[in-house]
Enzyme design. Structure first.
Site, short mmCIF file in Angstrom:
data_model
loop_
_atom_site.label_atom_id
_atom_site.label_comp_id
_atom_site.label_asym_id
_atom_site.label_seq_id
_atom_site.Cartn_x
_atom_site.Cartn_y
_atom_site.Cartn_z
CE LYS A 235 -4.33 -2.12 1.27
NZ LYS A 235 -5.33 -2.47 2.27
NE ARG A 269 -7.10 -8.96 1.04
CZ ARG A 269 -6.80 -8.16 0.03
NH1 ARG A 269 -5.83 -7.29 0.12
NH2 ARG A 269 -7.49 -8.23 -1.10
N1 HH2 Z 1 -7.38 -4.33 1.26
C1 HH2 Z 1 -7.80 -4.42 -0.02
C2 HH2 Z 1 -8.85 -5.28 -0.37
N2 HH2 Z 1 -9.43 -6.07 0.56
N3 HH2 Z 1 -9.59 -6.82 2.78
C3 HH2 Z 1 -9.19 -6.75 4.06
N4 HH2 Z 1 -9.76 -7.53 4.99
N5 HH2 Z 1 -8.18 -5.90 4.46
C4 HH2 Z 1 -7.56 -5.07 3.58
O1 HH2 Z 1 -6.68 -4.29 4.00
C5 HH2 Z 1 -7.96 -5.11 2.21
C6 HH2 Z 1 -9.01 -6.01 1.84
C7 HH2 Z 1 -7.15 -3.58 -1.06
O2 HH2 Z 1 -6.04 -4.25 -1.59
P1 HH2 Z 1 -6.03 -5.06 -2.97
O3 HH2 Z 1 -7.02 -6.19 -2.97
O4 HH2 Z 1 -4.64 -5.48 -3.25
O5 HH2 Z 1 -6.41 -3.98 -4.03
P2 HH2 Z 1 -7.77 -3.61 -4.75
O6 HH2 Z 1 -8.81 -3.31 -3.72
O7 HH2 Z 1 -7.40 -2.40 -5.57
O8 HH2 Z 1 -8.17 -4.80 -5.60
#
Ligand code: HH2
Length: 293
Positions: A235, A269
């Site tokens: 992030k 995660r």
């Molecule tokens: N962050 C993202 C998505 N889902 N779920 C939980 N529980 N905690 C988090 O911090 C979290 C999450 C965002 O990250 P990412 O999936 O890599 O990106 P995007 O939302 O752009 O697909």
């Protein structure tokens, strides 16, 4: 608002999922990220094709992922929401294929009840809901009926509004209070507290300073009695702290993972399962988790 604790409470030892039961070791377990999206902030488009997403999931398990988290809508700031049918079209074939091919529990990263329902029916074990089961009035019922494991995350606003000047008097106290309220609300609705994990929501309605303080004081959330899940992987705060705009942020992700391990966080995660796993194994072997237990 109750005062913040000044020493760590005992950490939750286990998490009850839909059919499985996870007992936590000292070191955090890793949830590998499978984004079936064209627009995720870090890997958008790389695994948009279901076949590539399936192969990616298989690779992450091979690298040591303890869970896979499958998502079909980006929740990065200002992301465009995806219609239910499109989200289902993205994630369902991936869930169906991975359920048959991997031994680890699958989590569905969605706030839409219809998507969670289909994914659980196909064999997913966990609902990972960035709205903490508040985004869709039917989500609580889906979680209950399927006896799913749930991850309740803190977010201020929605992905469309959350980065518009977020303010807190005390971010750790306010996030703790929100998660306590959500834990109590889902429990009052009939969800077994053993099935609930909590997440401070790094990057969701927080400034750089809020994110860093939450990471440094994650240990305080153990007082809520639930497993903690943290999603800091790659992030933006990492690039801001390192000052390196060109970094792939893996080293920063690892640095934070070691701190989370030392704070007893149960699940991290991550995108980079292999690198984080190796780092945490060595961190533990070299005494990073202390002498106790
Ligand atoms: N962050 C993202 C998505 N889902 N779920 C939980 N529980 N905690 C988090 O911090 C979290 C999450 C965002 O990250 P990412 O999936 O890599 O990106 P995007 O939302 O752009 O697909």
């Amino acid at each position: 608002m109750s005062p913040l604790p000044d020493k760590p409470a005992p950490r939750a030892a286990a998490w009850q999922l839909r059919t499985g039961h996870v007992v936590f070791p000292r070191r955090p377990l890793l949830m590998g990220i499978v984004n079936v999206t064209p627009d995720s902030f870090s890997d958008g488009g790389r695994f948009f094709d279901p076949q590539r997403a399936i192969e990616h999931g298989l690779r992450l398990v091979d690298e040591g992922a303890d869970f896979l988290d499958i998502g079909g809508e980006s929740t990065r700031p200002y992301a465009t929401p995806v219609p239910v049918q499109e989200e289902l079209r993205r994630v369902l074939p991936v869930v169906e294929a991975l359920v048959r091919q991997v031994p680890v529990p699958l989590s569905i990263d969605t706030y839409k009840a219809a998507v969670a329902r289909e994914a659980l029916a196909a064999g997913a074990e966990i609902i990972n809901d960035v709205t903490a089961l508040t985004g869709d009035p039917e989500m609580l019922d889906v979680a209950l009926r399927h006896a799913a494991g749930v991850c309740l995350m803190h977010m201020r606003g929605t992905p469309q509004t959350m980065q518009d000047d977020p303010r807190y008097d005390d971010v750790v106290a306010e996030v703790t209070q929100y998660l306590r309220q959500r834990r109590d609300a889902v429990q009052a609705a009939g969800i077994d507290p053993q099935r609930v994990a909590l997440d401070p929501g790094i990057g969701f309605g927080k400034t750089h300073e809020h994110n860093v303080r939450l990471l440094a004081e994650c240990w305080r959330l153990h007082e809520l009695g639930c497993p903690l899940l943290v999603g800091h992987s790659r992030k933006g705060f990492i690039a801001r702290l390192s000052g390196d705009k060109h970094s792939d942020r893996t080293a920063g992700t690892i640095g934070v993972a070691c701190s989370l391990a030392a704070q007893g966080v149960q699940i991290i995660r991550v995108h980079d399962v292999r690198a984080v796993r190796e780092a945490l194994l060595l961190f533990e072997a070299a005494g990073g988790l202390g002498h106790a237990g």
